[in-house]
Design a protein around this motif. Structure first.
Motif, PDB file in Angstrom:
ATOM      1  N   GLN A   1      33.793  46.257  40.684  1.00 53.40           N
ATOM      2  CA  GLN A   1      34.320  47.491  40.115  1.00 53.40           C
ATOM      3  C   GLN A   1      35.612  47.884  40.816  1.00 53.40           C
ATOM      4  N   GLU A   2      36.547  48.358  40.049  1.00 47.26           N
ATOM      5  CA  GLU A   2      37.816  48.806  40.597  1.00 47.26           C
ATOM      6  C   GLU A   2      37.640  50.148  41.291  1.00 47.26           C
TER       7      GLU A   2
ATOM      8  N   SER B   1      41.574  47.601  29.758  1.00 42.70           N
ATOM      9  CA  SER B   1      40.572  46.857  30.515  1.00 42.70           C
ATOM     10  C   SER B   1      39.598  47.771  31.244  1.00 42.70           C
ATOM     11  N   TRP B   2      39.970  49.012  31.443  1.00 38.77           N
ATOM     12  CA  TRP B   2      39.079  49.936  32.126  1.00 38.77           C
ATOM     13  C   TRP B   2      37.817  50.226  31.325  1.00 38.77           C
ATOM     14  N   GLN B   3      37.873  50.002  29.977  1.00 36.33           N
ATOM     15  CA  GLN B   3      36.700  50.249  29.154  1.00 36.33           C
ATOM     16  C   GLN B   3      35.643  49.162  29.341  1.00 36.33           C
TER      17      GLN B   3
ATOM     18  N   MET C   1      45.739  49.103  33.739  1.00 36.54           N
ATOM     19  CA  MET C   1      44.389  49.199  33.174  1.00 36.54           C
ATOM     20  C   MET C   1      44.351  50.167  32.009  1.00 36.54           C
ATOM     21  N   LEU C   2      45.073  51.272  32.109  1.00 36.03           N
ATOM     22  CA  LEU C   2      45.118  52.225  30.999  1.00 36.03           C
ATOM     23  C   LEU C   2      45.879  51.653  29.812  1.00 36.03           C
TER      24      LEU C   2
ATOM     25  N   LEU D   1      41.946  53.758  39.010  1.00 29.31           N
ATOM     26  CA  LEU D   1      42.629  53.411  37.767  1.00 29.31           C
ATOM     27  C   LEU D   1      44.097  53.123  38.037  1.00 29.31           C
TER      28      LEU D   1
ATOM     29  N   ASN E   1      35.403  47.290  32.113  1.00 26.04           N
ATOM     30  CA  ASN E   1      34.983  47.348  33.506  1.00 26.04           C
ATOM     31  C   ASN E   1      35.337  48.715  34.081  1.00 26.04           C
ATOM     32  N   PRO E   2      34.499  49.708  33.815  1.00 26.69           N
ATOM     33  CA  PRO E   2      34.815  51.068  34.288  1.00 26.69           C
ATOM     34  C   PRO E   2      34.933  51.103  35.812  1.00 26.69           C
ATOM     35  N   PRO E   3      35.826  51.930  36.335  1.00 30.07           N
ATOM     36  CA  PRO E   3      35.976  52.027  37.798  1.00 30.07           C
ATOM     37  C   PRO E   3      34.771  52.695  38.441  1.00 30.07           C
TER      38      PRO E   3
END
Length: 392
Positions: free
Chosen positions: A80-81, A93-95, A88-89, A84, A97-99
């Motif tokens: 996990q990141e 990609s944040w969707q 990513m926004l 953000l 692999n949510p942080p």
């Protein structure tokens, strides 16, 4: 054997062991309990104690975990990141692999601000005391001085051992200063060569190349000489002499052997008073006032020699921790041979005293080695943990 005898299954007859019960009718309770334990049956406290006493069984604590798939289970590990990013926004990609979740209400770690070094704490306290005594601080930001201001203007002969490379750090580039006040230079030169105002001087040929050599100042008295020269110029311009009280706390450099109490660079505290008809009693009174302000009330004075003060005195204070008298400073009255070339009125006297900043700091914070106070061996935690320097 003990259980057989206790349950009357057998008995001893001399060296023989005789059977009293039919083996078909005998029930071994210990065997039954051990079998129950192996089958997972719980025992009473008395049975557990009996087996443990006979060392037939022992209790052990075991921890078991049951693992099952959770809602976020994935066949491969995905880190996990922590935060953000713009990328990513932008690519979404944040969707996939949510942080990591963040607690926006937490205060976070305390910000570590700057801390004052113990020398700076004692310096600030000394400045406060001296300013309360009516002293004015001299500008001491010039570490490189010419030999003229560091030695010659103080009536220190050019053959003095302190001017040797074994005691002084001379500058290679630029090796010499460009200029000094010409009229003042000539008066200082005359005073060295032939004297004046009741003095016969040192009777030698004063050399300009020696006077113009650049060096790292060996004392802040070089600044004191410059300030007195300015004071004399003000008197010449206005015809009115204004008494002054000056002080300085800054770094000086000497080519000395380093040990637990000596370094090649240290800080000097210096104070001087210029006024008419001052005497030795004024000097002693001023020194007592200052040292009493920093908590040293037991003082002794010993006659000494300095090239530019006469009379001169070493100042000793009683160290309660060491239980003995120790030297804490030097003092004296500037010689007429030093003051006369400046152009000060004949009845003006200048009293002065000085001490190092490191020694009272070491005493204040119970530091035995000066290299633990100043230099590359200093423990940075000392600055965080050392209290404020407050003198009574």
């Amino acid at each position: 054997m003990g259980s057989c005898m206790k349950n009357k299954w057998a008995k001893k007859d001399g060296s023989k062991l005789l059977r009293l019960a039919d083996p078909a009718t005998v029930t071994d309770d210990a065997f039954v309990l051990i079998k129950a334990v192996s089958d997972g049956t719980a025992l009473s406290a008395a049975d557990e104690k009996n087996l443990s006493r006979r060392k037939l069984a022992s209790k052990k604590k075991g921890t078991y975990f049951v693992l099952s798939k959770g809602p976020q289970f994935k066949a491969t590990f995905v880190k996990q990141e922590a935060c953000l990013t713009k990328e990513m926004l932008a690519n979404g990609s944040w969707q996939q692999n949510p942080p990591k979740p963040a607690n926006l209400d937490s205060l976070g770690a305390a910000v570590a601000g700057g801390y004052f070094h113990p020398l700076l704490k004692v310096r600030a306290e000394f400045r406060r005391i001296l300013m309360n005594m009516g002293f004015e601080e001299m500008p001491t930001n010039r570490w490189v001085e010419s030999s003229f201001w560091n030695f010659d203007s103080l009536f220190q002969p050019q053959s003095h051992p302190a001017r040797d490379a074994h005691d002084t750090f001379f500058i290679k580039s630029p090796a010499s200063t460009l200029t000094v006040p010409e009229d003042y230079y000539e008066r200082v030169k005359t005073m060295h060569e032939s004297g004046g105002h009741g003095s016969i001087g040192y009777r030698y040929d004063f050399k300009q190349e020696e006077a113009f050599k650049n060096l790292l100042r060996t004392h802040t008295t070089a600044i004191s000489s410059s300030m007195l020269y300015r004071l004399a110029n003000d008197y010449k311009a206005t015809g009115v002499f204004t008494p002054k009280k000056y002080f300085s706390v800054d770094r000086v450099f000497r080519n000395e052997s380093m040990d637990n109490t000596h370094l090649c660079e240290f800080h000097q505290v210096e104070g001087l008073v210029a006024d008419r008809n001052l005497s030795l009693k004024h000097l002693i009174g001023m020194i007592k006032t200052f040292f009493e302000a920093i908590g040293i009330t037991q003082l002794r004075f010993k006659p000494a020699f300095n090239p530019y003060t006469e009379p001169s005195m070493e100042v000793f204070g009683f160290h309660p921790d060491l239980g003995k008298w120790t030297e804490i400073g030097n003092s004296g009255m500037f010689r007429p041979e030093m003051l006369a070339p400046m152009g000060l009125p004949p009845d003006v006297r200048v009293i002065a005293w000085g001490l190092s900043l490191e020694r009272p700091t070491m005493i204040k914070y119970r530091i035995r080695n000066i290299r633990d106070l100043f230099g590359h061996k200093v423990d940075l935690n000392m600055m965080k943990e050392s209290p404020l320097a407050r003198f009574p």
